[in-house]
Write a protein that holds these residues in place. Structure first.
Motif, PDB file in Angstrom:
ATOM      1  N   GLN A 276       0.856  -1.195   0.000  1.00  0.00           N
ATOM      2  CA  GLN A 276       0.000   0.000   0.000  1.00  0.00           C
ATOM      3  C   GLN A 276       0.887   1.239   0.000  1.00  0.00           C
TER       4      GLN A 276
ATOM      5  N   TYR B 273       0.781   5.583   0.126  1.00  0.00           N
ATOM      6  CA  TYR B 273      -0.032   6.738   0.469  1.00  0.00           C
ATOM      7  C   TYR B 273       0.611   7.957  -0.165  1.00  0.00           C
TER       8      TYR B 273
ATOM      9  N   ARG C 242      11.560   7.794   4.950  1.00  0.00           N
ATOM     10  CA  ARG C 242      10.596   6.884   4.309  1.00  0.00           C
ATOM     11  C   ARG C 242       9.552   7.632   3.469  1.00  0.00           C
ATOM     12  N   VAL C 243       9.746   8.937   3.308  1.00  0.00           N
ATOM     13  CA  VAL C 243       8.854   9.748   2.477  1.00  0.00           C
ATOM     14  C   VAL C 243       9.606  10.137   1.212  1.00  0.00           C
TER      15      VAL C 243
ATOM     16  N   SER D   9       4.617   7.633   0.616  1.00  0.00           N
ATOM     17  CA  SER D   9       5.237   6.736   1.587  1.00  0.00           C
ATOM     18  C   SER D   9       4.392   5.473   1.723  1.00  0.00           C
ATOM     19  N   GLN D  10       5.020   4.415   2.160  1.00  0.00           N
ATOM     20  CA  GLN D  10       4.289   3.207   2.512  1.00  0.00           C
ATOM     21  C   GLN D  10       3.770   3.310   3.937  1.00  0.00           C
ATOM     22  N   CYS D  11       4.198   4.329   4.650  1.00  0.00           N
ATOM     23  CA  CYS D  11       3.811   4.521   6.046  1.00  0.00           C
ATOM     24  C   CYS D  11       2.976   5.801   6.166  1.00  0.00           C
ATOM     25  N   LEU D  12       1.680   5.661   6.369  1.00  0.00           N
ATOM     26  CA  LEU D  12       0.790   6.810   6.463  1.00  0.00           C
ATOM     27  C   LEU D  12       1.172   7.714   7.632  1.00  0.00           C
ATOM     28  N   ASP D  13       1.530   7.138   8.772  1.00  0.00           N
ATOM     29  CA  ASP D  13       1.916   7.946   9.934  1.00  0.00           C
ATOM     30  C   ASP D  13       3.101   8.851   9.611  1.00  0.00           C
ATOM     31  N   GLU D  14       4.055   8.325   8.885  1.00  0.00           N
ATOM     32  CA  GLU D  14       5.239   9.108   8.508  1.00  0.00           C
ATOM     33  C   GLU D  14       4.833  10.282   7.608  1.00  0.00           C
TER      34      GLU D  14
ATOM     35  N   LYS E 279       3.208  12.965   9.681  1.00  0.00           N
ATOM     36  CA  LYS E 279       4.192  13.687  10.491  1.00  0.00           C
ATOM     37  C   LYS E 279       4.867  14.812   9.702  1.00  0.00           C
TER      38      LYS E 279
END
Length: 129
Positions: free
Chosen positions: A51, A53, A79-80, A102-107, A110
């Motif tokens: 996934q 984002y 990671r962005v 990013s693959q990390c939505l939280d990142e 942020k």
């Protein structure tokens, strides 16, 4: 082009081909052609189960004005991934589109609450969430 290169042609004669060399996919950098190529070959990506984002920010300032801020974001958030696309349309409502992925939505979230963003956000015309 190496012999091992896979070439995926699009559905029309006007379509831009996609070249794949091992795990490297080579695309055209023009956003509208890139979207078209992704759409034409989406079955290649639907199998991977990963996934992504993305948040797009449309700015009414030049790329040069924010280059140092983008570098700060890239250095702070490994990671962005950042894409910067100047508008080529004189009638456009924005001068540059910034894509953050990013693959990390939280990142990704942020980034927008970080110290790097306030200077960019003041020039935002449209933020796509």
């Amino acid at each position: 082009i190496p012999r091992s290169t896979l070439v995926y042609c699009g559905p029309t004669k006007r379509s831009i081909p996609l070249f794949v060399i091992r795990n490297v996919h080579i695309y055209v950098g023009i956003p509208s052609y890139l979207r078209e190529t992704f759409e034409a070959h989406k079955e290649l990506y639907s199998r991977c189960g990963v996934q992504f984002y993305r948040r797009d920010v449309y700015l009414n300032c030049s790329e040069a004005k924010i280059a140092h801020l983008l570098a700060d974001i890239q250095n702070s958030f490994k990671r962005v991934h950042i894409g910067s696309y100047p508008s080529t349309d004189d009638s456009s409502r924005y001068l540059v589109k910034i894509s953050l992925e990013s693959q990390c939505l939280d990142e990704l979230i942020k980034v927008f609450s970080s110290q790097c963003c306030p200077s960019i956000v003041c020039d935002v015309m449209l933020l796509e969430l």
